[in-house]
Design a protein around this motif. Structure first.
Motif, PDB file in Angstrom:
ATOM      1  N   LEU A 167      16.861 -12.131  -3.434  1.00  0.00           N
ATOM      2  CA  LEU A 167      18.292 -11.914  -3.652  1.00  0.00           C
ATOM      3  C   LEU A 167      18.596 -11.895  -5.142  1.00  0.00           C
ATOM      4  N   GLY A 168      17.974 -12.811  -5.883  1.00  0.00           N
ATOM      5  CA  GLY A 168      18.193 -12.863  -7.327  1.00  0.00           C
ATOM      6  C   GLY A 168      17.729 -11.599  -8.034  1.00  0.00           C
ATOM      7  N   VAL A 169      16.562 -11.097  -7.643  1.00  0.00           N
ATOM      8  CA  VAL A 169      16.051  -9.860  -8.244  1.00  0.00           C
ATOM      9  C   VAL A 169      16.992  -8.698  -7.960  1.00  0.00           C
ATOM     10  N   ALA A 170      17.502  -8.641  -6.729  1.00  0.00           N
ATOM     11  CA  ALA A 170      18.431  -7.568  -6.365  1.00  0.00           C
ATOM     12  C   ALA A 170      19.710  -7.655  -7.199  1.00  0.00           C
TER      13      ALA A 170
ATOM     14  N   ALA B 297      10.913 -12.187   7.587  1.00  0.00           N
ATOM     15  CA  ALA B 297      10.944 -10.777   7.986  1.00  0.00           C
ATOM     16  C   ALA B 297      12.228 -10.109   7.488  1.00  0.00           C
ATOM     17  N   TYR B 298      13.352 -10.822   7.566  1.00  0.00           N
ATOM     18  CA  TYR B 298      14.626 -10.281   7.084  1.00  0.00           C
ATOM     19  C   TYR B 298      14.567 -10.067   5.572  1.00  0.00           C
ATOM     20  N   SER B 299      14.043 -11.072   4.872  1.00  0.00           N
ATOM     21  CA  SER B 299      13.968 -10.988   3.414  1.00  0.00           C
ATOM     22  C   SER B 299      13.041  -9.868   2.962  1.00  0.00           C
ATOM     23  N   ASN B 300      11.881  -9.750   3.612  1.00  0.00           N
ATOM     24  CA  ASN B 300      10.922  -8.700   3.243  1.00  0.00           C
ATOM     25  C   ASN B 300      11.456  -7.300   3.547  1.00  0.00           C
ATOM     26  N   LEU B 301      12.139  -7.179   4.675  1.00  0.00           N
ATOM     27  CA  LEU B 301      12.736  -5.885   5.022  1.00  0.00           C
ATOM     28  C   LEU B 301      13.816  -5.523   4.013  1.00  0.00           C
ATOM     29  N   GLY B 302      14.526  -6.538   3.544  1.00  0.00           N
ATOM     30  CA  GLY B 302      15.559  -6.310   2.538  1.00  0.00           C
ATOM     31  C   GLY B 302      14.998  -5.695   1.264  1.00  0.00           C
ATOM     32  N   ILE B 303      13.798  -6.106   0.879  1.00  0.00           N
ATOM     33  CA  ILE B 303      13.162  -5.552  -0.330  1.00  0.00           C
ATOM     34  C   ILE B 303      12.977  -4.040  -0.185  1.00  0.00           C
TER      35      ILE B 303
ATOM     36  N   ALA C  36      20.405  -4.200   2.240  1.00  0.00           N
ATOM     37  CA  ALA C  36      19.434  -5.142   1.676  1.00  0.00           C
ATOM     38  C   ALA C  36      20.083  -6.500   1.419  1.00  0.00           C
ATOM     39  N   PHE C  37      21.266  -6.488   0.794  1.00  0.00           N
ATOM     40  CA  PHE C  37      21.966  -7.747   0.525  1.00  0.00           C
ATOM     41  C   PHE C  37      22.307  -8.469   1.826  1.00  0.00           C
ATOM     42  N   GLU C  38      22.672  -7.722   2.853  1.00  0.00           N
ATOM     43  CA  GLU C  38      22.979  -8.320   4.150  1.00  0.00           C
ATOM     44  C   GLU C  38      21.754  -9.044   4.710  1.00  0.00           C
ATOM     45  N   LEU C  39      20.583  -8.410   4.560  1.00  0.00           N
ATOM     46  CA  LEU C  39      19.352  -8.992   5.088  1.00  0.00           C
ATOM     47  C   LEU C  39      18.939 -10.235   4.304  1.00  0.00           C
ATOM     48  N   PHE C  40      19.080 -10.203   2.978  1.00  0.00           N
ATOM     49  CA  PHE C  40      18.753 -11.383   2.174  1.00  0.00           C
ATOM     50  C   PHE C  40      19.638 -12.564   2.587  1.00  0.00           C
TER      51      PHE C  40
ATOM     52  N   LEU D 275       0.823  -1.212   0.000  1.00  0.00           N
ATOM     53  CA  LEU D 275       0.000   0.000   0.000  1.00  0.00           C
ATOM     54  C   LEU D 275       0.856   1.260   0.000  1.00  0.00           C
ATOM     55  N   GLY D 276       2.169   1.093  -0.096  1.00  0.00           N
ATOM     56  CA  GLY D 276       3.069   2.243  -0.140  1.00  0.00           C
ATOM     57  C   GLY D 276       3.359   2.864   1.204  1.00  0.00           C
ATOM     58  N   LYS D 277       3.037   2.154   2.286  1.00  0.00           N
ATOM     59  CA  LYS D 277       3.290   2.660   3.640  1.00  0.00           C
ATOM     60  C   LYS D 277       4.596   2.073   4.157  1.00  0.00           C
ATOM     61  N   GLY D 278       5.701   2.608   3.633  1.00  0.00           N
ATOM     62  CA  GLY D 278       7.025   2.066   3.912  1.00  0.00           C
ATOM     63  C   GLY D 278       7.427   2.056   5.370  1.00  0.00           C
ATOM     64  N   GLU D 279       7.196   3.163   6.060  1.00  0.00           N
ATOM     65  CA  GLU D 279       7.614   3.243   7.462  1.00  0.00           C
ATOM     66  C   GLU D 279       6.860   2.230   8.322  1.00  0.00           C
ATOM     67  N   GLU D 280       5.562   2.098   8.073  1.00  0.00           N
ATOM     68  CA  GLU D 280       4.762   1.113   8.815  1.00  0.00           C
ATOM     69  C   GLU D 280       5.248  -0.306   8.516  1.00  0.00           C
ATOM     70  N   ALA D 281       5.621  -0.549   7.249  1.00  0.00           N
ATOM     71  CA  ALA D 281       6.109  -1.873   6.868  1.00  0.00           C
ATOM     72  C   ALA D 281       7.419  -2.183   7.576  1.00  0.00           C
TER      73      ALA D 281
END
Length: 236
Positions: free
Chosen positions: A159-162, A121-127, A138-142, A98-104
């Motif tokens: 990770l692949g998309v990044a 949670a780590y992977s999603n935060l990395g996005i 981001a790479f660290e989190l993936f 929904l574009g609410k980055g800070e809440e995410a």
């Protein structure tokens, strides 16, 4: 009652009514089972403290694309069970879409706080960090997500998309293939491979992986599918 001749008719009527009544209840319940949203809403009505039911209902509405309905359901699940890392992470996904980055970000971090081993949670935060320019973090989190759970196909995909966006196609290819090794039936992995191969000009492999993704129930991008159509006749 049935053994008594004087009450046999009454007993028969009673048993018949009982059978009809329970048959009716069974049919009604079967209708609820066939409709997941109705089933979970009914469950919540009779078990209002069931955090799992709120989570499940939220997931059903998410699949239906009704994002705004999902948020209060996940919030209620968290109220009932503040230690459910999955609910925090799921809530983060909805906020991000929904574009609410800070809440995410806040939701993902809370999930990691509640359960440091919750790899999604780590992977999603990395996005989010990658999309906001914090690529190194981001790479660290993936990689942390995969360290926690080496069988997390979603983390391999992210990770692949990044890597692909960063221009490192070799590492992107390796990540997507690992995602498929972990989950051979994940349509997103094949679709990501298709996009990668198309960008490399390997249209035959792009078409092959695109079609595999669709066969597995994936939803293709009409614009990308149209691009592939132009090359189908050339490889037959």
């Amino acid at each position: 009652m049935y053994k008594n001749k004087g009450s046999r008719i009454l007993a028969t009527l009673f048993i018949s009514c009982l059978v009809i009544f329970y048959a009716y209840l069974t049919i009604r319940q079967n209708e609820c089972w066939r409709e997941p949203v109705a089933f979970y809403e009914r469950t919540i009505k009779y078990a209002p403290d069931s955090w799992r039911s709120y989570n499940s209902l939220g997931a059903e509405y998410y699949e239906l694309g009704e994002r705004e309905k999902v948020i209060p359901l996940y919030k209620r699940a968290i109220e009932l069970n503040p230690n459910d890392a999955g609910a925090y992470s799921n809530l983060g996904v909805v906020y991000a879409e929904l574009g609410k980055g800070e809440e995410a970000i806040s939701s993902y971090k809370k999930a990691m706080e509640v359960d440091p081993e919750y790899s999604d949670a780590y992977s999603n935060l990395g996005i989010i960090y990658y999309e906001t320019g914090k690529k190194e973090r981001a790479f660290e989190l993936f990689k942390e997500a995969l360290k926690i759970d080496p069988n997390n196909a979603g983390a391999y995909n992210n990770l692949g998309v990044a890597y692909q966006y960063s221009g490192d196609y070799a590492k992107a290819l390796n990540s997507f293939k690992k995602a498929i090794d972990v989950d051979p039936n994940d349509p997103q992995s094949y679709m990501n491979l298709a996009i990668l191969y198309y960008n490399e000009g390997r249209h035959d492999l792009a078409i092959k992986n695109h079609d595999r993704a669709i066969a597995l129930g994936g939803k293709g991008d009409p614009a990308f599918s149209k691009l592939l159509e132009a090359h189908r006749s050339k490889i037959r």
